[in-house]
Design a protein around this motif. Sequence first.
Motif, PDB file in Angstrom:
ATOM      1  N   ARG A 130       2.165  -0.229  -5.746  1.00 44.47           N
ATOM      2  CA  ARG A 130       3.296  -1.027  -5.261  1.00 44.47           C
ATOM      3  C   ARG A 130       4.218  -0.093  -4.483  1.00 44.47           C
ATOM      4  N   HIS A 132       8.058  -0.016  -2.450  1.00 41.48           N
ATOM      5  CA  HIS A 132       9.326  -0.658  -2.107  1.00 41.48           C
ATOM      6  C   HIS A 132      10.026   0.152  -1.032  1.00 41.48           C
ATOM      7  N   THR A 134      13.559   1.307   0.878  1.00 42.66           N
ATOM      8  CA  THR A 134      14.967   1.521   0.509  1.00 42.66           C
ATOM      9  C   THR A 134      15.778   1.752   1.788  1.00 42.66           C
ATOM     10  N   ASP A 191      16.118 -11.261  -5.116  1.00 41.71           N
ATOM     11  CA  ASP A 191      16.015 -11.558  -3.691  1.00 41.71           C
ATOM     12  C   ASP A 191      17.253 -12.257  -3.139  1.00 41.71           C
ATOM     13  N   SER A 200       9.826 -10.917  -3.291  1.00 45.68           N
ATOM     14  CA  SER A 200       9.219 -10.539  -4.567  1.00 45.68           C
ATOM     15  C   SER A 200       7.968 -11.359  -4.843  1.00 45.68           C
ATOM     16  N   HIS A 334       6.200  -5.072 -11.229  1.00 48.40           N
ATOM     17  CA  HIS A 334       7.442  -5.676 -10.742  1.00 48.40           C
ATOM     18  C   HIS A 334       8.630  -5.257 -11.610  1.00 48.40           C
ATOM     19  N   ALA A 337       9.610  -1.718 -11.097  1.00 56.16           N
ATOM     20  CA  ALA A 337      10.421  -1.628  -9.875  1.00 56.16           C
ATOM     21  C   ALA A 337      11.840  -2.140 -10.105  1.00 56.16           C
ATOM     22  N   LEU A 341      15.223  -0.024  -9.412  1.00 52.37           N
ATOM     23  CA  LEU A 341      16.361  -0.520  -8.628  1.00 52.37           C
ATOM     24  C   LEU A 341      17.669  -0.374  -9.406  1.00 52.37           C
ATOM     25  N   MET A 354      16.213  -2.955  -2.469  1.00 50.80           N
ATOM     26  CA  MET A 354      14.899  -2.320  -2.542  1.00 50.80           C
ATOM     27  C   MET A 354      13.795  -3.376  -2.424  1.00 50.80           C
ATOM     28  N   PRO A 355      13.669  -4.012  -1.242  1.00 46.68           N
ATOM     29  CA  PRO A 355      12.650  -5.057  -1.074  1.00 46.68           C
ATOM     30  C   PRO A 355      11.242  -4.482  -1.185  1.00 46.68           C
ATOM     31  N   VAL A 356      10.341  -5.292  -1.715  1.00 48.38           N
ATOM     32  CA  VAL A 356       8.962  -4.847  -1.873  1.00 48.38           C
ATOM     33  C   VAL A 356       8.248  -4.890  -0.526  1.00 48.38           C
ATOM     34  N   ASP A 359       2.265  -5.150  -2.965  1.00 47.14           N
ATOM     35  CA  ASP A 359       1.692  -4.845  -4.279  1.00 47.14           C
ATOM     36  C   ASP A 359       0.228  -5.249  -4.231  1.00 47.14           C
TER      37      ASP A 359
END
Length: 513
Positions: A130, A132, A134, A191, A200, A334, A337, A341, A354-356, A359
């Motif tokens: 995964r 993310h 930043t 989100d 997400s 998830h 993560a 965050l 911190m959007p993904v 994954d």
Amino acid sequence: MNENDSLIFNMSDRADTPSRIPFVVQVVVIQIVKELMDLYTDHGNNHKEIPLPAGRLHVFANDEIFASLGAKVYDMADNNLRIPGNIHMSYTPDAHVGIGTCIGTTAVWDMADGYVSPSIVGSDIGCGMRVHLTPLSKEDILDKKVRRELIRAVEKMVPVNNRSASTYQDIDLEKVVTHGLKGLPQQYIPDAYTPNRKTSISHVENAQFTFDTDYLEYIQSPQWGRGKKQIGTLGGGNHFIEFQVIEIEEEQREIADKWGMKDGQVVVMIHSGSRAWGAMMGREYKKDFEIWMSKKGIGTRDPNLVFAPINTDEGQRYLNLMYSALNYAVINRHMIAYGVLEGMKEVFGSKVEMPVLYDLMHNYALEEKHDGKSRLVHRKGTTRALPPGHSLNATPYQETGHPVLIPGSMGTASYILVGQSEGVKNYYSVCHGAGRIRSRRATKEQVTVDEFSSSMKVGTDEEILVNHRSLQTILDESPQAYKDVDQIIDSVVGANLATVVARCRPLAVIKGV
């Protein structure tokens, strides 16, 4: 009769298990395998095809990596090819010996009359990667004090000790193993900054794997309790959280821009799986497969290689419960993560986002359509790399193809790639990492702490910080335990399976214990 059927040892006249293959048979077959290793067809572009006694194995590796593969990996492939009806079997360049099946294996059967093998899925079902994005840049975390503070903050939120329990007691385990990410309480889907686009849920290989939930009745009470305690926990071994800085490939800037990536950006890479929930599937249902094989009087030279037809009770029970483990693995990464965050907010302020990016998994068996036919594609230590326009791409990545995440080691670069259309020749599979070159025991015996320290640049301005006070405790995970990731990537790119979008250099590493 399938041509492979006759290559399975008939055990019906034996009172013991399929593991008791006569020693002379083992020696003869291994010798044949060694002799055939040099009789391969070179298709060019890092693609070799090896004729083994039980079938043909495709290997995607450059000459250097190919030369380094020992006889044992081919012997294990020959065992796997003895399972009837195999359509395709291959190794990616990270291939190395595993239990029953090499890590780095893709193996395919037809859904109508094919087989499923827990051995070719692996014990950590749904283990995956995964990444993310930043808003931070390299300069924001160059200071070692900042990185140490960040490591401490994340460790407060993400249990890295196997004896530590999850803090997310408000998560309904049955809901998440049934509905995946869609079963999480809303407060864990962060989100708010994209109210019309739940990244997400959308920016993952699969947010929910559906299955017959009646099979959950087979799960014993202790397992439910253990699964609940491990939600959002990292696990040991090669699982990790890394803060990395990315360097975009010049030719791929357009894709990188569409993905929200830029030079010097800090990203978070996470590697973990289904923890005890998935491990239980491999342990418990391996017995069911052994019983089925014993009743049918079949086996191979490897007692750790188990299999059964997809349409048997054993096959259906395993597949359905495996999907519950895939759901667990996705929500576990998830929630890891989510903890990262929260740790970042403690260091950089409550408004940090911190959007993904993506994954994806690398230990599973999944029904997929290929050439209009339903196939069961096993990937053990291999990951999917779909090209632009492929129907299986997550919706946000239909146009570009999805990010392919290949980690190196804690002291070397990791890579983000995108799949190529020529990947169809390997069912769109690429490697899942660098791949071990030494066992854990051999690494501890052959690699010194000083060598490990040097590879981590300890004492320099470019030191890669790690959350362990003593490198001795994680010596078996040192960069020296792994193959050269640049050679691995060269193999994948040279085979036209995927192309590099970004190189990710580690700055800080959090390992489980």
